[in-house]
Design a protein around this motif. Structure first.
Motif, short mmCIF file in Angstrom:
data_model
loop_
_atom_site.label_atom_id
_atom_site.label_comp_id
_atom_site.label_asym_id
_atom_site.label_seq_id
_atom_site.Cartn_x
_atom_site.Cartn_y
_atom_site.Cartn_z
N TYR A 151 0.84 -1.19 0.00
CA TYR A 151 0.00 0.00 0.00
C TYR A 151 0.89 1.25 0.00
O TYR A 151 1.82 1.35 0.80
N ILE A 152 0.57 2.19 -0.89
CA ILE A 152 1.26 3.47 -0.92
C ILE A 152 0.22 4.57 -0.69
O ILE A 152 -0.63 4.82 -1.54
N PRO A 153 0.26 5.23 0.47
CA PRO A 153 -0.74 6.26 0.77
C PRO A 153 -0.35 7.62 0.19
O PRO A 153 0.82 8.02 0.24
N VAL A 154 -1.31 8.31 -0.37
CA VAL A 154 -1.13 9.68 -0.84
C VAL A 154 -2.14 10.55 -0.10
O VAL A 154 -3.35 10.43 -0.31
N HIS A 155 -1.64 11.41 0.79
CA HIS A 155 -2.50 12.25 1.60
C HIS A 155 -2.73 13.60 0.92
O HIS A 155 -1.87 14.11 0.21
N SER A 156 -3.91 14.15 1.15
CA SER A 156 -4.22 15.50 0.68
C SER A 156 -5.18 16.13 1.67
O SER A 156 -5.63 15.49 2.63
N ALA A 157 -5.53 17.39 1.43
CA ALA A 157 -6.47 18.08 2.31
C ALA A 157 -7.86 17.46 2.25
O ALA A 157 -8.68 17.65 3.16
N ASN A 158 -8.15 16.70 1.19
CA ASN A 158 -9.47 16.09 1.02
C ASN A 158 -9.57 14.67 1.56
O ASN A 158 -10.65 14.10 1.61
N GLY A 159 -8.43 14.08 1.92
CA GLY A 159 -8.48 12.72 2.43
C GLY A 159 -7.28 11.90 2.00
O GLY A 159 -6.18 12.41 1.81
N LEU A 160 -7.50 10.60 1.83
CA LEU A 160 -6.43 9.65 1.54
C LEU A 160 -6.75 8.84 0.30
O LEU A 160 -7.85 8.30 0.16
N ILE A 207 -10.49 7.49 0.68
CA ILE A 207 -11.09 7.73 1.99
C ILE A 207 -11.15 9.23 2.22
O ILE A 207 -10.12 9.91 2.20
N LYS A 208 -12.34 9.74 2.42
CA LYS A 208 -12.51 11.18 2.60
C LYS A 208 -12.57 11.53 4.07
O LYS A 208 -13.29 10.90 4.85
N TYR A 209 -11.80 12.55 4.46
CA TYR A 209 -11.85 13.06 5.82
C TYR A 209 -11.23 14.45 5.82
O TYR A 209 -10.47 14.81 4.92
N SER A 210 -11.56 15.22 6.83
CA SER A 210 -10.99 16.56 6.97
C SER A 210 -9.60 16.44 7.57
O SER A 210 -9.38 15.69 8.51
N SER A 211 -8.63 17.18 7.01
CA SER A 211 -7.26 17.01 7.45
C SER A 211 -6.48 18.31 7.33
O SER A 211 -6.77 19.15 6.49
N GLY A 247 -7.10 -6.22 8.85
CA GLY A 247 -8.04 -5.96 7.77
C GLY A 247 -8.68 -4.59 7.81
O GLY A 247 -9.73 -4.36 7.20
N LYS A 248 -8.05 -3.66 8.54
CA LYS A 248 -8.62 -2.32 8.70
C LYS A 248 -7.55 -1.25 8.48
O LYS A 248 -6.35 -1.50 8.59
N VAL A 249 -8.04 -0.04 8.16
CA VAL A 249 -7.19 1.14 8.03
C VAL A 249 -7.44 2.03 9.23
O VAL A 249 -8.59 2.41 9.51
N TYR A 250 -6.37 2.36 9.94
CA TYR A 250 -6.47 3.27 11.08
C TYR A 250 -5.75 4.58 10.72
O TYR A 250 -4.58 4.56 10.32
N LEU A 251 -6.45 5.70 10.89
CA LEU A 251 -5.90 7.01 10.59
C LEU A 251 -6.11 7.94 11.78
O LEU A 251 -7.21 7.97 12.36
N VAL A 252 -5.07 8.67 12.15
CA VAL A 252 -5.22 9.74 13.12
C VAL A 252 -4.65 10.99 12.46
O VAL A 252 -3.46 11.04 12.13
N ASN A 253 -5.50 11.99 12.25
CA ASN A 253 -5.05 13.20 11.57
C ASN A 253 -5.39 14.44 12.38
O ASN A 253 -6.40 14.50 13.10
N ARG A 254 -4.53 15.41 12.25
CA ARG A 254 -4.69 16.64 13.01
C ARG A 254 -5.67 17.57 12.31
O ARG A 254 -5.63 17.72 11.09
N VAL A 255 -6.54 18.18 13.10
CA VAL A 255 -7.46 19.21 12.59
C VAL A 255 -7.27 20.46 13.45
O VAL A 255 -6.46 20.48 14.37
N SER A 256 -8.01 21.50 13.13
CA SER A 256 -7.77 22.79 13.77
C SER A 256 -7.96 22.74 15.29
O SER A 256 -7.28 23.46 16.02
#
Length: 399
Positions: free
Chosen positions: A300-309, A327-331, A346-355
């Motif tokens: 898996y190669i993740p590409v992050h952006s302001a709109n998600g992963l 995967i869409k999330y605020s970031s 079998g799961k994706v775990y994400l922790v991302n910083r928000v304001s």
């Protein structure tokens, strides 16, 4: 009488020292106490029932190493005075093993990469004295301990093999067991500053070393900040492949300058066939390759952006790319603030910083569908400066 006075004096010193320690801890606790919890936003709350976030927190002069759960946080360094004197490196994830197999686990280094587990066995591998050898031809001692989980019987054997060079350190990076073979992936650091990646293959039935293969090597002048990098997650379960990258750097050592990369190759080692193949990363994904992860039969190669992963995935068995997961999330994404990502169970775990804090996302690895979303809440914000950092080091479930 003099002997009794010495005993009394020593006792008083111990009592005063312990009393001072606890007084300082009590005095500092109200001011510097830090408390987090995970607050649900949507999804199945059972997803975080046994979840633990291993983190470090900093705000001004306050620095804490914390375990965060759905209900509270625990200071990882919060031990009593005497417990602190005997502090160990026990990883929380080994608690169940220590409880069930206390005799087998005694005296072992608690690093997942040294262990292998299946339904019937628990296997531990280590090199005596971490493989430190002064010269070529000196004997390395590899020890392998096996526990039968059904009978609780254990066995152990040692293998002596000549060192191929002068070794400064051997770091076991992964263990595979299957088809009567035990394969041990190890990074070896040489006394002259070089670095090698080895696969040690042991015949499990004959208890003999079958092969010691060098997968990659770097001379001291070719090593940079990373050198030979392995992308497997620390995992005590069976992994059919090892994924690693070999980067060579120039010898420039200018002040404050990063070494220049002169070559970079990525390889997949197949544990079942004992074969290595070079793997070419597409140009558009190459800038993100340092964050890639091997899980089961996928890279898996993740590409992050302001709109998600965008989670790009390569099927090793089929040797083909599949449609990426989106995967869409605020970031709040920057080069210095990449979201924490872990792929496991079998799961994706994400922790991302928000304001105003950090969001936790748990998704299905097959579909990208959201299973749970929550927020990591600082409960006593009034005691903490608004400007703080919370870094996620690891994440795991304790069943």
């Amino acid at each position: 009488m003099k002997k009794y006075w010495q005993t009394i004096l020593i006792s008083l010193i111990v009592v005063v020292t312990i009393g001072t320690y606890y007084f300082q801890q009590a005095a500092m606790a109200p001011k510097n106490d830090v408390s987090f919890k995970i607050e649900a936003i949507s999804g199945n709350k059972e997803e975080v029932e046994n979840l633990i976030l291993q983190t470090n927190f900093q705000s001004g002069d306050i620095h804490r190493w914390l375990y965060i759960t759905k209900d509270s946080s625990t200071n990882r360094m919060n031990r009593s005075f005497f417990a602190g004197l005997n502090a160990s490196n026990e990883d929380e994830i080994f608690g169940e093993f220590i409880q069930k197999y206390r005799k087998f686990m005694r005296g072992k280094d608690l690093y997942q990469n040294k262990f292998f587990e299946d339904e019937a066995h628990l296997i531990y591998t280590t090199f005596k004295d971490n493989g430190q050898k002064e010269g070529r031809g000196d004997f390395l001692t590899l020890q392998i301990d096996t526990l039968d989980k059904n009978t609780n019987d254990s066995s152990s054997f040692k293998i002596n093999t000549p060192a191929q060079a002068s070794y400064d350190w051997i770091n076991v990076r992964g263990v595979y067991v299957g088809e009567g073979k035990i394969r041990i992936l190890a990074t070896i650091y040489l006394i002259n500053g070089g670095e090698e990646l080895h696969i040690f293959t042991v015949d499990e039935n004959k208890m003999e070393l079958e092969d010691d293969s060098v997968l990659a090597k770097l001379a001291s002048e070719e090593r940079g900040m990373e050198g030979i990098r392995i992308f497997n997650e620390y995992n005590i379960k069976k992994e059919n492949h090892f994924l690693y990258m070999v980067r060579k750097y120039n010898n420039y050592k200018g002040e404050g300058a990063e070494p220049e990369i002169i070559s970079s190759q990525t390889y997949i080692y197949n544990n079942t066939t004992n074969e290595v193949e070079e793997w070419i990363i597409p140009d558009k994904l190459n800038p993100y390759s340092k964050w890639m992860v091997l899980y089961e039969s996928y890279i898996y190669i993740p590409v992050h952006s302001a709109n998600g992963l965008e989670l790009n995935r390569y099927n090793i068995e089929k040797k083909q790319w599949e449609e990426p997961l989106n995967i869409k999330y605020s970031s709040k994404v920057s080069d210095e603030d990449i979201p924490f990502l872990k792929i496991t169970d079998g799961k994706v775990y994400l922790v991302n910083r928000v304001s105003d804090g950090h969001l936790l996302f748990i998704g299905d690895l097959r579909t990208g569908e959201s299973l749970y979303e929550g927020k990591i809440i600082l409960e006593n914000r009034e005691n903490i400066n608004a400007d703080y950092t919370l870094n996620i080091e690891d994440l795991y479930n304790i069943n």
